[in-house]
Design a protein around this motif. Structure first.
Motif, PDB file in Angstrom:
ATOM      1  N   CYS A 135      17.334  52.413  36.559  1.00  0.00           N
ATOM      2  CA  CYS A 135      18.650  52.867  36.994  1.00  0.00           C
ATOM      3  C   CYS A 135      19.588  51.719  37.358  1.00  0.00           C
ATOM      4  N   LEU A 136      20.870  52.074  37.434  1.00  0.00           N
ATOM      5  CA  LEU A 136      21.947  51.160  37.782  1.00  0.00           C
ATOM      6  C   LEU A 136      22.703  51.724  38.979  1.00  0.00           C
ATOM      7  N   ILE A 137      23.218  50.839  39.853  1.00  0.00           N
ATOM      8  CA  ILE A 137      24.083  51.282  40.950  1.00  0.00           C
ATOM      9  C   ILE A 137      25.270  50.341  41.064  1.00  0.00           C
ATOM     10  N   ASP A 138      26.341  50.845  41.706  1.00  0.00           N
ATOM     11  CA  ASP A 138      27.509  50.004  41.956  1.00  0.00           C
ATOM     12  C   ASP A 138      28.341  50.642  43.076  1.00  0.00           C
ATOM     13  N   PRO A 139      29.009  49.829  43.900  1.00  0.00           N
ATOM     14  CA  PRO A 139      29.833  50.398  44.981  1.00  0.00           C
ATOM     15  C   PRO A 139      31.168  50.950  44.510  1.00  0.00           C
TER      16      PRO A 139
ATOM     17  N   PRO B  80      33.297  53.480  41.816  1.00  0.00           N
ATOM     18  CA  PRO B  80      33.138  54.576  40.847  1.00  0.00           C
ATOM     19  C   PRO B  80      33.380  54.060  39.426  1.00  0.00           C
ATOM     20  N   ARG B  81      32.595  54.553  38.498  1.00  0.00           N
ATOM     21  CA  ARG B  81      32.773  54.203  37.093  1.00  0.00           C
ATOM     22  C   ARG B  81      31.976  55.186  36.243  1.00  0.00           C
ATOM     23  N   THR B  82      32.010  54.989  34.953  1.00  0.00           N
ATOM     24  CA  THR B  82      31.238  55.858  34.072  1.00  0.00           C
ATOM     25  C   THR B  82      30.686  55.025  32.916  1.00  0.00           C
ATOM     26  N   LEU B  83      29.890  55.678  32.069  1.00  0.00           N
ATOM     27  CA  LEU B  83      29.322  55.041  30.878  1.00  0.00           C
ATOM     28  C   LEU B  83      29.705  55.866  29.668  1.00  0.00           C
ATOM     29  N   ASP B  84      29.962  55.184  28.553  1.00  0.00           N
ATOM     30  CA  ASP B  84      30.198  55.926  27.320  1.00  0.00           C
ATOM     31  C   ASP B  84      28.870  56.156  26.608  1.00  0.00           C
ATOM     32  N   ASP B  85      28.925  56.831  25.482  1.00  0.00           N
ATOM     33  CA  ASP B  85      27.686  57.186  24.766  1.00  0.00           C
ATOM     34  C   ASP B  85      26.878  55.958  24.375  1.00  0.00           C
ATOM     35  N   ASP B  86      27.556  54.888  23.937  1.00  0.00           N
ATOM     36  CA  ASP B  86      26.847  53.672  23.548  1.00  0.00           C
ATOM     37  C   ASP B  86      26.161  53.037  24.748  1.00  0.00           C
TER      38      ASP B  86
ATOM     39  N   GLU C  54      22.873  42.521  33.979  1.00  0.00           N
ATOM     40  CA  GLU C  54      23.852  41.670  33.304  1.00  0.00           C
ATOM     41  C   GLU C  54      24.605  42.426  32.217  1.00  0.00           C
ATOM     42  N   ALA C  55      23.909  43.284  31.476  1.00  0.00           N
ATOM     43  CA  ALA C  55      24.540  44.003  30.365  1.00  0.00           C
ATOM     44  C   ALA C  55      25.620  44.966  30.845  1.00  0.00           C
ATOM     45  N   PHE C  56      25.395  45.576  32.014  1.00  0.00           N
ATOM     46  CA  PHE C  56      26.345  46.585  32.496  1.00  0.00           C
ATOM     47  C   PHE C  56      27.269  46.062  33.598  1.00  0.00           C
ATOM     48  N   GLY C  57      27.033  44.841  34.057  1.00  0.00           N
ATOM     49  CA  GLY C  57      27.906  44.258  35.067  1.00  0.00           C
ATOM     50  C   GLY C  57      27.937  45.041  36.361  1.00  0.00           C
TER      51      GLY C  57
END
Length: 401
Positions: free
Chosen positions: A141-145, A147-153, A48-51
């Motif tokens: 871990c997280l997965i998604d179909p 492409p995306r990225t994560l910032d430092d936070d 939920e936090a990362f959608g």
């Protein structure tokens, strides 16, 4: 950014790491179990936090990965060949692993879950480490179909969730360690000519707040059953302390032994705002006389050879409530040929109607059993069908007819 987006750092000894992982996972005793809410809430929050489409808590064995918890529309596993997973191929990575687009990453682009359904593109995982050597046993871990990225936070948040997962895993290891220690405190078999001594204990949780023991000295057969108020780890540790104190002083006559035990454990019981009921008796095999102290327990059933029964009640206060230094009442009973003494914790009463009438039901169950093993087996079976909601202990001392 702390996450690795290039090639993974290679482990200096993959084989050694695999052995260490296997040992730690065996100690955890969670790999073969089903879903547990303590892990499910972590993966729910992560998704939920990362959608993202999926979140996972994975444990890595020698050759297979076990998915301990997962959130997503299409479930995986529960086991997958280790080298067919992001987790397996990044085990040597010391920190978080971030894969913005798996099709563009040489490490992962040939994975079945990338080339085929569910066509994973984005992956982010943080290591789960345990033990003094901080061995990596899996990933959150997280997965998604897409492409995306994560910032430092974002990476920092995923790491915090990983720390939470590590603590839950470590708590399981600690419980196993305590369970093993307390299991080692179970009394061993003793030989007393003309008598049979045996028993069983079924904890309500991880460990039991009940304690039972028997041993032989030149004074005779010493038999003890104690029941610490409450359940769980704290009650189990208090019970272990009582056992240790009794072993240190148990060779003395009953009044002196229990007085010394009480002086030692009462401060601990007071600090824990708890108390313990206890029956401690010494049987003289030649005569069948049992000299005992009953500290608020009172759950002692004597089945006489003539078909009658006696419930031996208590008039004293439990350990932790009785004033230190004040003498306790002593009692005695005669175990005649063919008599049976059954000591129970209050969990046994919960198998029926929670009253002392349950002791008579217990006696009837014993008389209707072919032998003591059958009797104890029936108690275990009833505990499965009628959850006592408490620790359950039964000790039997039977004199040959």
């Amino acid at each position: 950014m702390a996450a690795e987006t290039a090639s993974a750092v290679q482990s200096t000894s993959p084989a050694t790491d695999a052995v260490r992982r296997a040992a730690l996972l065996a100690a955890l005793d969670v790999v073969q179990g089903g879903a547990e809410e303590r892990f499910e809430r972590i993966t729910r929050i992560a998704r939920e936090a990362f959608g993202v489409s999926g979140s996972f808590l994975n444990l890595a064995g020698d050759e297979h990965l076990t998915i301990k918890s997962q959130q997503g529309e299409k479930p995986f596993g529960p086991t997958i060949p280790l080298q067919d997973t992001f987790c397996g191929r990044s085990l040597a990575s010391p920190g978080p692993v971030l894969v913005p687009d798996a099709t563009a990453d040489a490490r992962f682009r040939d994975l079945p879950m990338v080339t085929g359904d569910p066509n994973i593109r984005f992956y982010a995982g943080v290591p789960l480490r345990l033990g003094d050597e901080h061995v990596k046993v899996g990933t959150l871990c997280l997965i998604d179909p897409a492409p995306r990225t994560l910032d430092d936070d974002d990476v920092a948040l995923l790491q915090e969730l990983g720390i939470w997962a590590e603590r839950e895993l470590a708590a399981g290891a600690d419980e196993d360690r305590v369970r093993s220690v307390l299991a080692g405190l179970e009394p061993g078999a003793v030989e007393v000519p003309g008598y049979r001594v045996t028993g069983m204990s079924v904890p309500h949780g991880v460990v039991s707040g009940d304690f039972h023991d028997w041993h032989v000295s030149d004074r005779g057969l010493h038999v003890t059953l104690a029941d610490v108020m409450g359940k769980g780890m704290s009650a189990g540790l208090l019970a272990a302390n009582i056992r240790g104190a009794l072993l240190a002083h148990g060779a003395a006559p009953a009044p002196g032994a229990i007085g010394a035990v009480e002086a030692q454990v009462a401060p601990e019981l007071s600090r824990a705002e708890s108390f313990a009921t206890l029956f401690h008796g010494v049987l003289e095999p030649a005569t069948g006389t049992v000299e005992f102290i009953d500290a608020g327990h009172g759950l002692v059933l004597q089945l006489h050879h003539d078909g009658t029964e006696t419930i031996h009640r208590s008039l004293d206060l439990p350990l932790g409530l009785h004033p230190i230094g004040f003498a306790r009442s002593t009692g005695s009973l005669e175990l005649e040929p063919g008599d049976v003494l059954i000591l129970v914790s209050d969990g046994a009463l919960e198998l029926w109607d929670s009253t002392l009438a349950s002791l008579s039901r217990l006696g009837g169950l014993y008389r209707g059993s072919a032998d003591v093993e059958t009797f104890l087996g029936r108690i275990r079976a009833r505990a499965l069908s009628h959850d006592p909601g408490d620790d359950l202990t039964v000790v039997v001392v039977a004199r040959d007819a």
